[in-house]
Write an enzyme that holds these catalytic residues in place. Structure first.
Site, PDB file in Angstrom:
ATOM      1  N   THR A 164      42.074  38.302  37.038  1.00 39.31           N
ATOM      2  CA  THR A 164      42.151  36.758  36.561  1.00 39.31           C
ATOM      3  C   THR A 164      43.004  36.077  37.661  1.00 39.31           C
ATOM      4  OG1 THR A 164      41.732  37.002  34.151  1.00 39.31           O
ATOM      5  CG2 THR A 164      42.705  34.862  35.116  1.00 39.31           C
ATOM      6  N   ASN A 174      44.571  39.107  26.952  1.00 40.50           N
ATOM      7  CA  ASN A 174      44.490  40.418  26.680  1.00 40.50           C
ATOM      8  C   ASN A 174      45.449  41.377  26.150  1.00 40.50           C
ATOM      9  OD1 ASN A 174      41.778  40.183  27.580  1.00 40.50           O
ATOM     10  ND2 ASN A 174      42.270  40.989  29.907  1.00 40.50           N
ATOM     11  N   ARG A 197      43.221  46.233  35.778  1.00 39.02           N
ATOM     12  CA  ARG A 197      42.748  45.528  36.753  1.00 39.02           C
ATOM     13  C   ARG A 197      42.646  43.893  36.115  1.00 39.02           C
ATOM     14  NH1 ARG A 197      38.125  47.345  40.271  1.00 39.02           N
ATOM     15  NH2 ARG A 197      36.671  47.208  38.484  1.00 39.02           N
ATOM     16  N   ASP A 198      42.810  43.699  34.702  1.00 35.30           N
ATOM     17  CA  ASP A 198      42.773  42.392  34.371  1.00 35.30           C
ATOM     18  C   ASP A 198      43.806  42.069  33.348  1.00 35.30           C
ATOM     19  OD1 ASP A 198      41.841  39.695  34.474  1.00 35.30           O
ATOM     20  OD2 ASP A 198      40.112  40.192  32.704  1.00 35.30           O
ATOM     21  N   LEU A 199      45.125  42.368  33.621  1.00 37.23           N
ATOM     22  CA  LEU A 199      46.327  42.192  32.643  1.00 37.23           C
ATOM     23  C   LEU A 199      46.493  40.602  32.522  1.00 37.23           C
ATOM     24  CD1 LEU A 199      48.605  44.900  33.285  1.00 37.23           C
ATOM     25  CD2 LEU A 199      47.281  44.622  31.225  1.00 37.23           C
TER      26      LEU A 199
END
Length: 200
Positions: free
Chosen positions: A66, A22, A16-18
């Site tokens: 993001t 990261n 959910r936040d690639l």
């Protein structure tokens, strides 16, 4: 990255936040190795063996991610693991197109809808679902890779490949179909391709 993503999805974990921040790069046996980090807002989805809700499908509803890399369906608060595929496809696209902006004194890898303005891809597709964002035509890569990445960043999540399908394509033999005529262009293309392969 594709390997890590297909493994996570196989285990029912949606990141959910690639985003580039990261991804950690380490050198192992003289070769770069990418690792996906920060599963702080990851979600465990229902596996195939779990009972489904009355609707017959399992969706996530909490906005997450993001803005630069978030999938269009996240804006609807109604999405599945294919939102990760969209984010991963945008990361691949950003790696290949190499737009670097200086933000607060730091170099950041950026990706926008038209790469001229600063309109986020997912947000634009949310408002214009028939629009299409594809890898820039000036990027020199195998056609199979171009088609794969383009399919990963489709607005309709059902049209995107699974993480396993992404991994399989990237690990299949792909002969070079064509090369640019100028030697400098060939060298540039090779550098792009090798840097790309290093973190997939």
């Amino acid at each position: 990255m594709a390997d890590a993503m297909q493994y996570s999805h196989k285990k029912g974990i949606v990141h959910r936040d690639l985003k580039p921040e990261n991804v950690l790069i380490s050198i192992e046996n003289g070769k770069p190795n990418a690792k996906i980090a920060d599963f702080g807002i990851a979600k465990i989805k229902l596996s195939d063996g779990d009972p489904l809700p009355a609707s017959g499908v399992s969706y996530m509803h909490t906005p997450a991610g993001t803005r630069l890399y978030v999938a269009p369906e996240v804006y609807k608060s109604h999405y599945k693991e294919k939102a990760d595929i969209f984010s991963l496809g945008l990361m691949f696209c950003a790696i290949l197109e190499r737009r670097i902006d200086i933000i607060r004194g730091r170099s950041r890898l950026m990706i926008y809808y038209n790469n001229i303005g600063e309109v986020c891809v997912g947000e634009y597709l949310f408002h214009h679902p028939k629009a299409v964002r594809e890898v820039g035509k000036s990027v020199i890569i195998q056609e199979a890779i171009r088609k794969l990445i383009n399919s990963m960043i489709r607005c309709e999540y059902k049209a995107r490949p699974s993480a396993r399908e992404v991994y399989d394509v990237l690990n299949s033999p792909m002969p070079i179909i064509a090369r640019p005529e100028k030697r400098n262009d060939v060298q540039s293309a090779e550098k792009t391709w090798f840097s790309y392969c290093a973190i997939l």
